[in-house]
Motif scaffolding. Structure first.
Motif, PDB file in Angstrom:
ATOM      1  N   MET A 150       0.836  -1.197   0.000  1.00 21.27           N
ATOM      2  CA  MET A 150       0.000   0.000   0.000  1.00 21.27           C
ATOM      3  C   MET A 150       0.873   1.250   0.000  1.00 21.27           C
ATOM      4  SD  MET A 150      -3.266   0.693   2.403  1.00 21.27           S
ATOM      5  CE  MET A 150      -4.379  -0.231   1.335  1.00 21.27           C
ATOM      6  N   LEU A 151       0.411   2.265  -0.753  1.00 26.60           N
ATOM      7  CA  LEU A 151       1.108   3.550  -0.785  1.00 26.60           C
ATOM      8  C   LEU A 151       0.311   4.559   0.034  1.00 26.60           C
ATOM      9  CD1 LEU A 151       3.308   5.457  -2.081  1.00 26.60           C
ATOM     10  CD2 LEU A 151       1.637   5.874  -3.895  1.00 26.60           C
ATOM     11  N   LEU A 152       1.005   5.281   0.912  1.00 30.08           N
ATOM     12  CA  LEU A 152       0.344   6.355   1.665  1.00 30.08           C
ATOM     13  C   LEU A 152       0.934   7.696   1.248  1.00 30.08           C
ATOM     14  CD1 LEU A 152       0.875   3.779   3.817  1.00 30.08           C
ATOM     15  CD2 LEU A 152      -0.670   5.217   5.151  1.00 30.08           C
ATOM     16  N   THR A 153       0.061   8.669   0.999  1.00 31.89           N
ATOM     17  CA  THR A 153       0.548  10.016   0.651  1.00 31.89           C
ATOM     18  C   THR A 153       0.127  11.003   1.734  1.00 31.89           C
ATOM     19  OG1 THR A 153      -1.453  10.585  -0.566  1.00 31.89           O
ATOM     20  CG2 THR A 153       0.317   9.535  -1.822  1.00 31.89           C
ATOM     21  N   ARG A 154       0.774  12.169   1.754  1.00 35.61           N
ATOM     22  CA  ARG A 154       0.458  13.243   2.714  1.00 35.61           C
ATOM     23  C   ARG A 154       0.499  12.717   4.162  1.00 35.61           C
ATOM     24  NH1 ARG A 154      -1.033  18.261  -0.220  1.00 35.61           N
ATOM     25  NH2 ARG A 154      -0.516  17.476  -2.292  1.00 35.61           N
ATOM     26  N   LEU A 155       1.492  11.908   4.444  1.00 33.09           N
ATOM     27  CA  LEU A 155       1.665  11.379   5.799  1.00 33.09           C
ATOM     28  C   LEU A 155       2.748  12.221   6.468  1.00 33.09           C
ATOM     29  CD1 LEU A 155       0.963   9.028   7.792  1.00 33.09           C
ATOM     30  CD2 LEU A 155       2.915   7.806   6.828  1.00 33.09           C
ATOM     31  N   ASP A 156       2.353  13.230   7.209  1.00 36.07           N
ATOM     32  CA  ASP A 156       3.357  14.100   7.807  1.00 36.07           C
ATOM     33  C   ASP A 156       4.065  13.377   8.947  1.00 36.07           C
ATOM     34  OD1 ASP A 156       1.836  14.634  10.304  1.00 36.07           O
ATOM     35  OD2 ASP A 156       0.469  15.579   8.888  1.00 36.07           O
ATOM     36  N   PRO A 157       5.281  13.824   9.307  1.00 33.39           N
ATOM     37  CA  PRO A 157       6.079  13.121  10.308  1.00 33.39           C
ATOM     38  C   PRO A 157       5.326  12.875  11.618  1.00 33.39           C
ATOM     39  CG  PRO A 157       7.438  14.733   9.185  1.00 33.39           C
ATOM     40  CD  PRO A 157       6.033  14.933   8.692  1.00 33.39           C
ATOM     41  N   ALA A 158       4.553  13.853  12.102  1.00 29.07           N
ATOM     42  CA  ALA A 158       3.851  13.682  13.375  1.00 29.07           C
ATOM     43  C   ALA A 158       2.898  12.494  13.297  1.00 29.07           C
ATOM     44  CB  ALA A 158       3.090  14.957  13.722  1.00 29.07           C
ATOM     45  N   ARG A 159       2.149  12.400  12.223  1.00 27.79           N
ATOM     46  CA  ARG A 159       1.209  11.299  12.063  1.00 27.79           C
ATOM     47  C   ARG A 159       1.958   9.972  11.901  1.00 27.79           C
ATOM     48  NH1 ARG A 159      -4.186  13.341   9.348  1.00 27.79           N
ATOM     49  NH2 ARG A 159      -3.199  15.186  10.213  1.00 27.79           N
ATOM     50  N   PHE A 160       3.060  10.022  11.165  1.00 28.17           N
ATOM     51  CA  PHE A 160       3.857   8.808  10.995  1.00 28.17           C
ATOM     52  C   PHE A 160       4.321   8.286  12.349  1.00 28.17           C
ATOM     53  CE2 PHE A 160       8.279   7.152  10.511  1.00 28.17           C
ATOM     54  CZ  PHE A 160       7.947   5.934   9.952  1.00 28.17           C
ATOM     55  N   GLU A 161       4.813   9.214  13.184  1.00 31.73           N
ATOM     56  CA  GLU A 161       5.340   8.792  14.490  1.00 31.73           C
ATOM     57  C   GLU A 161       4.240   8.206  15.375  1.00 31.73           C
ATOM     58  OE1 GLU A 161       8.352   8.497  15.246  1.00 31.73           O
ATOM     59  OE2 GLU A 161       9.214   9.586  13.544  1.00 31.73           O
ATOM     60  N   ALA A 162       2.997   8.600  15.147  1.00 32.77           N
ATOM     61  CA  ALA A 162       1.897   8.157  16.001  1.00 32.77           C
ATOM     62  C   ALA A 162       1.337   6.795  15.595  1.00 32.77           C
ATOM     63  CB  ALA A 162       0.792   9.205  15.983  1.00 32.77           C
ATOM     64  N   LEU A 163       1.840   6.224  14.512  1.00 35.48           N
ATOM     65  CA  LEU A 163       1.309   4.927  14.067  1.00 35.48           C
ATOM     66  C   LEU A 163       1.799   3.802  14.975  1.00 35.48           C
ATOM     67  CD1 LEU A 163       1.717   5.163  10.184  1.00 35.48           C
ATOM     68  CD2 LEU A 163      -0.366   5.432  11.535  1.00 35.48           C
ATOM     69  N   ASP A 164       1.119   2.687  14.941  1.00 37.41           N
ATOM     70  CA  ASP A 164       1.517   1.453  15.609  1.00 37.41           C
ATOM     71  C   ASP A 164       2.944   1.106  15.187  1.00 37.41           C
ATOM     72  OD1 ASP A 164       1.959  -1.262  16.149  1.00 37.41           O
ATOM     73  OD2 ASP A 164      -0.137  -1.804  15.774  1.00 37.41           O
ATOM     74  N   PRO A 165       3.866   0.917  16.156  1.00 34.98           N
ATOM     75  CA  PRO A 165       5.260   0.626  15.795  1.00 34.98           C
ATOM     76  C   PRO A 165       5.383  -0.589  14.872  1.00 34.98           C
ATOM     77  CG  PRO A 165       5.091   1.091  18.141  1.00 34.98           C
ATOM     78  CD  PRO A 165       3.689   1.053  17.602  1.00 34.98           C
ATOM     79  N   ALA A 166       4.508  -1.540  15.047  1.00 36.07           N
ATOM     80  CA  ALA A 166       4.571  -2.719  14.177  1.00 36.07           C
ATOM     81  C   ALA A 166       4.329  -2.325  12.723  1.00 36.07           C
ATOM     82  CB  ALA A 166       3.533  -3.742  14.623  1.00 36.07           C
ATOM     83  N   HIS A 167       3.406  -1.394  12.516  1.00 36.29           N
ATOM     84  CA  HIS A 167       3.175  -0.910  11.150  1.00 36.29           C
ATOM     85  C   HIS A 167       4.341  -0.054  10.682  1.00 36.29           C
ATOM     86  CE1 HIS A 167      -1.422  -1.451  11.833  1.00 36.29           C
ATOM     87  NE2 HIS A 167      -0.882  -2.532  11.300  1.00 36.29           N
ATOM     88  N   ARG A 168       4.800   0.798  11.599  1.00 35.12           N
ATOM     89  CA  ARG A 168       5.884   1.707  11.218  1.00 35.12           C
ATOM     90  C   ARG A 168       7.106   0.936  10.740  1.00 35.12           C
ATOM     91  NH1 ARG A 168       5.634   4.972  15.925  1.00 35.12           N
ATOM     92  NH2 ARG A 168       7.808   4.517  16.402  1.00 35.12           N
ATOM     93  N   ALA A 169       7.347  -0.203  11.362  1.00 23.38           N
ATOM     94  CA  ALA A 169       8.523  -1.005  11.001  1.00 23.38           C
ATOM     95  C   ALA A 169       8.430  -1.514   9.564  1.00 23.38           C
ATOM     96  CB  ALA A 169       8.651  -2.183  11.955  1.00 23.38           C
ATOM     97  N   ARG A 170       7.213  -1.629   9.057  1.00 23.51           N
ATOM     98  CA  ARG A 170       7.067  -2.147   7.699  1.00 23.51           C
ATOM     99  C   ARG A 170       6.893  -1.032   6.675  1.00 23.51           C
ATOM    100  NH1 ARG A 170       2.815  -6.693   7.229  1.00 23.51           N
ATOM    101  NH2 ARG A 170       3.806  -6.729   5.182  1.00 23.51           N
ATOM    102  N   LEU A 171       7.036   0.216   7.119  1.00 18.35           N
ATOM    103  CA  LEU A 171       6.849   1.350   6.205  1.00 18.35           C
ATOM    104  C   LEU A 171       8.201   1.889   5.734  1.00 18.35           C
ATOM    105  CD1 LEU A 171       4.011   3.312   8.036  1.00 18.35           C
ATOM    106  CD2 LEU A 171       3.869   2.354   5.740  1.00 18.35           C
ATOM    107  N   ASP A 172       8.342   2.089   4.440  1.00 19.60           N
ATOM    108  CA  ASP A 172       9.481   2.823   3.879  1.00 19.60           C
ATOM    109  C   ASP A 172       9.031   4.277   3.771  1.00 19.60           C
ATOM    110  OD1 ASP A 172      11.350   4.050   2.247  1.00 19.60           O
ATOM    111  OD2 ASP A 172      10.656   3.016   0.433  1.00 19.60           O
ATOM    112  N   TYR A 173       9.499   5.124   4.720  1.00 18.63           N
ATOM    113  CA  TYR A 173       8.961   6.476   4.843  1.00 18.63           C
ATOM    114  C   TYR A 173       9.940   7.517   4.291  1.00 18.63           C
ATOM    115  CZ  TYR A 173       6.932  10.648   6.969  1.00 18.63           C
ATOM    116  OH  TYR A 173       6.377  11.882   7.168  1.00 18.63           O
ATOM    117  N   CYS A 174       9.409   8.505   3.560  1.00 18.91           N
ATOM    118  CA  CYS A 174      10.234   9.616   3.045  1.00 18.91           C
ATOM    119  C   CYS A 174       9.629  10.920   3.554  1.00 18.91           C
ATOM    120  CB  CYS A 174      10.238   9.584   1.514  1.00 18.91           C
ATOM    121  SG  CYS A 174      10.787  11.127   0.768  1.00 18.91           S
ATOM    122  N   ALA A 175      10.331  11.579   4.470  1.00 17.53           N
ATOM    123  CA  ALA A 175       9.762  12.768   5.113  1.00 17.53           C
ATOM    124  C   ALA A 175       9.637  13.941   4.135  1.00 17.53           C
ATOM    125  CB  ALA A 175      10.614  13.176   6.312  1.00 17.53           C
TER     126      ALA A 175
END
Lengths: 232, 232, 232, 232, 232, 232, 232, 232
Positions: free
Chosen positions: E48-73
């Motif tokens: 899945m692709l997520l757009t407009r995910l600002d850093p604050a929202r990214f940090e608030a996600l479930d760590p298990a999900h965050r670990a599987r995300l390739d994030y570009c700030a």
């Protein structure tokens, strides 16, 4: 005579020239700039009205200045030094449509008071409950000059101006959301009013409406003198 | 009492209520509708002011009505029947920035005259040649109420209001092209004016400015009575 | 030659091409990006002007870079390295209507200084108190080029351009509220000015106004050479 | 001295004051008003420039006046009487993006000519075919001052200002449809240009651009005198 | 088949239908909503692709999900799970005018990569320094499809489209201040471009531009098949 | 090589450069200018497409030119000389929401035909009667590229792009009244579409949509060649 | 009877007059003002609906009041005291296009519930995946009144109104970015819809849409009585 | 079944689907197109409503068609063939503020009549003379559904909705000048109304308001059936 520094020049002769003292618009100024201005006023022994002085900026002023300020957080206005005594009353009323319009209405009331004019505040008489307005109609008709603050659809000035013979100075407010955001809808509704003879000032400009009322009172006084001269 | 048909109802009591007679806005009406309205006025023996009556529509009216109309093509206004005698003067002046603003200014002058108030027209005093304004400053200062019509950058009301103590009612005009088209730039410039206490009416609304001035004169009269009562 | 990375390419030849060095618009850039740019400049031994550098961003820069920056918080500008010596003066003046316009005016003054041109700041001469302007008229007339910053109704450029023969570059500012919000009203008022020959730059663009003045000074120099060649 | 009637006052001293003669904006005036103005000019033996004089209005003028007018239908300008001799040249160029921008460009050329400045018209060099522009680059660089008229996306001033060091005065035009209608898109694109130092005048205002160029030439002359004084 | 709860329904068949997977626009959603969506994707084993995910929202996600995300700030995009392998290249290029446009350009690059298409980023080639663009012209011409991101005057797409034969998909950006605020000036400039055949997407919509390019690549494939069928 | 006069320069190399011949936008040009352009084309033996040629202007052309024009009054387009033979088909479809959008849609169809591409017109399939659209879904899905013209709420492109995988080029039209006037509502609705990958051109710009489709076909051809080279 | 203080007057008779209780718009009011209002309601034993009560303001209320509030953070609504029992159902449905529209949709659902009407929420049925809508078509058709909340291109109300015979009250939402910012694009798209008989309320005004539905239910009841009277 | 040609497809099933027959919006169509549509209707023996049919277009129709049209020039509507008998009455009223709003109001009245619903027209009850409204209050309260047409400040819907419990469908009109031009001020005023539960349709869309009322009547009927089923 004027007091100036490279970046501001106070216009202490304004009242002699146009009947209105200069007020200080605080919104765009740093506490340091405001303190410098208050210092200049204090040195002259002059009173001064400040508008758009939000609480944060007020708290940041020199405590010595703050002690001499009569501050109203609702309208974000402050009076420095001793305003002139209240001498006029029963001539101007300030009307507003909803409780959200009260800050703007109070800015008008306090500006009038600063220049010596007592004005009653007639609040929450918007047209969605017409009975709130009509039960106060007699009072409204007794006041030769009405300042009417209203946001959203701003239907109140139209209705008032169709019911009273007095001068009507309308202030659109930026209350509301969606198409009401910013107050342009309210402004345009008033300008487009089919009730004849309404005048308008800028959105949220309670200060300007009060100044317009004061100009009008000055004009009334001069007209009275003319009439008397002709009459005698 | 009122005179009506299914599609229009004349408000002959308006003057008793708000001090201003109803005027007929001719722009949106067919010649047939206008003739019906004039017929109703004639039956009552009432006078009537028509605004926005362009020459084509004027020519299309019933000749019997046309004969009783005092028509001014420049301002597109017409007076039906006998207006009230001119009694007030020296109280209101009408100022305009450029010759292109004259139609709007004249609409104001003629509306005032219809209601008995003579007002001088002080034309072509725009700020691009400041000397044109300053050489008439004394006259401007002698008039308690000024209607100021200006288009384009509409800087004139700001400058005037910084120089005189009287009431200033500004009328933005739709003169100009590019960003000036339609008059919104002029309107916004006046509303945003840093000279305090200017009031505004709709773009090109010379009629409304005159009505505002008449409301103001009414207010002045009542304030004079108040003062006298207090004084005596 | 140019210095680049995949995401920025500095235009060190710009001055040779158009007489103006490239400045760095800091508003949209991260401290890391700004440090990379300053690093590139330092490596070349180049000086650099930064605009729209708010205090927070300034504080976040590499201390080594910060130590070499001449920072002005009011105008949010910073000069990196050694600007060229001040050689021109008496050719450009920067005028502003109110104290709230000072940040924009100073951005112009500092941009001019960075390119070697000293310009006086003539502040708080708005038209609501015309005497503030007229008492400095001689000084204004002595300056061949005037940058005029004004917000709200922005009547100042019109009045100035009607009084002086020099080139007038106006900068509308976003000062004010209601219809003045954002500065579009000021911009349109200036564009619609009836005083001929005013030019305008983007809202709050003191930097651009200074660049326009510098282009003009360059043009003047070339015209002088032409004249002399013809004359000789 | 001035010549006036109740509704217009000609500013024959304008040139002495600001270096530019007053021009007559014909768009809002009736043939009768225009004839009265031309009559006043003829009486003084003054020349006069008229702008926005559409063919219908031109044809409706007094034939005696028409005979003395040098009329250009494309730019809707007319010169009454004898303009001053052409003395300056090689200092200003007028550039336009497309053939539809020619009327505006010609208004500038003819205004310059009326005041004695010959300016070449460099037409149809829009950026959609960049070769049209680049092949004339040398000529553009040889001219110290460029007026650039462009509508639609108005990318031409940005590209030109990135290639030349001269002063660039841009005139957005109202050419185009859809979002281009009225010229606001072109105006905003130029104001937002990333090429530094472009100045702008109102949409379709070729006259104003020429006046700005003339102010600039005046400034250049004064700067030259300063330099020479300093130099000697 | 679809996975839904009362307030969201994922469209897992979208790719089969229109060749593009559904992406999740994170801006208006709470972390809880986003976690629920990611949970649904994880259950299906879907990327899945997520757009407009600002850093604050990214940090608030479930760590298990965050670990599987390739994030570009910088571009505020994230890829969940395993995107498809990169197979296409040399077909699409992403060009941007200034460094402030890089976030939008990168959103496009990453959306293309998520769907298997490698695209080079050609940054800081704005028209104020035309040499930055022309020195890369060959590369630009070699790419059949160009996404061009530009803010302020947005002159870049016009110039590019006049130089290359490829498909040009422009993305206006909200970079800039004054009239450039919000990106409407850039959008209108591109829509009004005189270079034929430019297409546009919403302001700052790098994702949409990439989707348009992917639709185009799909169309190209089908056209190729048609041609081959006809040819054989 | 180019053919020019002081006020227009034809870009006969445009096709070699960007794959599209220059078309003549007739709206802002006089019959004399158009005849001059046609004369230049005739001298070169070149064909030419004219857009926005209203009937009055068409009738005013030199009869010799008119005789060689294939004119379509509905779309206000004309083809001069011999267009290239129709070779492509089945690749592009032109869809429109209502019968009032037909002129814009036909401008696209005729521009495509002028460049050799036959495209079916699928009319009156607006979403208010969804069955009109869904019954033609198979046909829509068979076309790799769709141009979709729609005014008013412009919901059609969103619905189509949610149903087909092809490239979607939307053309907002200025059909409608009230908030729909001028087409800005339609434009914004399409730009804000939640269906991914729609691209847009200027309001009423059927010509531009066709050019975008032609660019896309050119890109498809080049991508096919790439694929084949890789494949072989 | 009414309860008032100088700055607010509650309209407890509103329901008797127009069938709708007054709700309190909390956005522009301080916690102190809100507590005063709740106190007045508590004294009367009245229930009360609060809208636009963001979490911060909710937390700042008097804990005694907070304990009696049924608060929903998603829709920022709160119910004070005991709402009337749920009696109506199956008459109104609330539909929304995307998950970002849920807050607005829930404001409608909760306003209806407060006045006794149960309404199902049918979420995420936007037209980009038409199958999400069509699979629920039967349910939509079974509901006589539909409130449809949609942002961005707001195509959903048009499509729904083309498929169902019921009353359609659309609420544009301010969801989205670029041209969608603020919701004006969504509003205009709905107003311009070619599907006949859609009505609209202000952007994000879920409360207003619910009130409109309640007015409609009241009208339906009265029409039913009329019919029965005629029928009997 | 449907009747179509390549450029229009009539939706004769619309009534079965949504309870409203398709009407023909004549504004964008040529007389030839209109005659073709009327021919198709005649062949089916169908009646048809035409809106926005200005007198010139009406006169240009086939005389055979004209003879079967019941044309109303004021509202620019025409009925072709035999409308259904008038069966409903006393359920919908059409109210308008001024005589200039009558064309829009009549479009609503005639659309209702075409679908069998008689509605009284209550004209010229604008709020500038409130007595005109209040003396008809009982009649207004007796009608379950009110269509209210108002231009300029459009205060009438707000005042009416504060006085009656019925459903209020407002139609802003484009009556007026200056800020009222085009009707956006009226539209926004209504959308921003503080009277709850007003719904709005597009500017001047009397047809749409009538359709909304008809949808509402349909919903009322279904709700009545539900109630009866529950009751029995």
């Amino acid at each position: 005579m004027s007091v100036g520094n490279p970046e501001f020049i106070l216009d202490f002769e304004r009242e002699a020239r146009i009947g209105l003292e200069e007020a200080v618009y605080a919104a765009g100024k740093s506490p340091a700039q405001l303190d410098a201005i208050l210092h200049a006023a204090a040195e002259r022994g002059a009173a001064m009205l400040l508008t758009r002085l939000d609480p944060a900026r007020f708290e940041a002023l020199d405590p010595a200045h703050r002690a001499r300020l009569d501050y109203c957080a609702v309208s974000a206005t402050a009076v420095f030094g001793t305003p002139r005594p209240l001498t006029g009353h029963g001539r101007v009323g300030v009307v507003c449509a909803g409780t959200s319009d009260v800050p703007v209405a109070r800015e008008a009331v306090r500006t009038l008071a600063y220049q010596g004019e007592t004005a009653p505040l007639i609040a929450d008489v918007g047209v969605a409950g017409l009975w709130r307005l009509t039960r106060r109609l007699e009072e409204l008709r007794s006041l030769p000059v009405l300042i009417v603050a209203a946001g959203m659809d701003a239907a109140l000035p139209s209705v008032v101006a169709g019911l009273v013979a007095g001068a009507v100075i309308a202030v659109p407010t930026s209350v509301g959301y969606g198409v009401a955001t910013g107050g342009r809808a309210a402004l345009d509704a008033i300008l487009a009013s089919c009730a004849p003879g309404i005048t308008v000032v800028n959105i949220d400009n309670g200060y300007g409406a009060a100044c317009a009322a004061l100009r009008l009172l000055g004009a009334a006084q001069r007209i009275g003198v003319m009439q008397n001269q002709k009459g005698s």
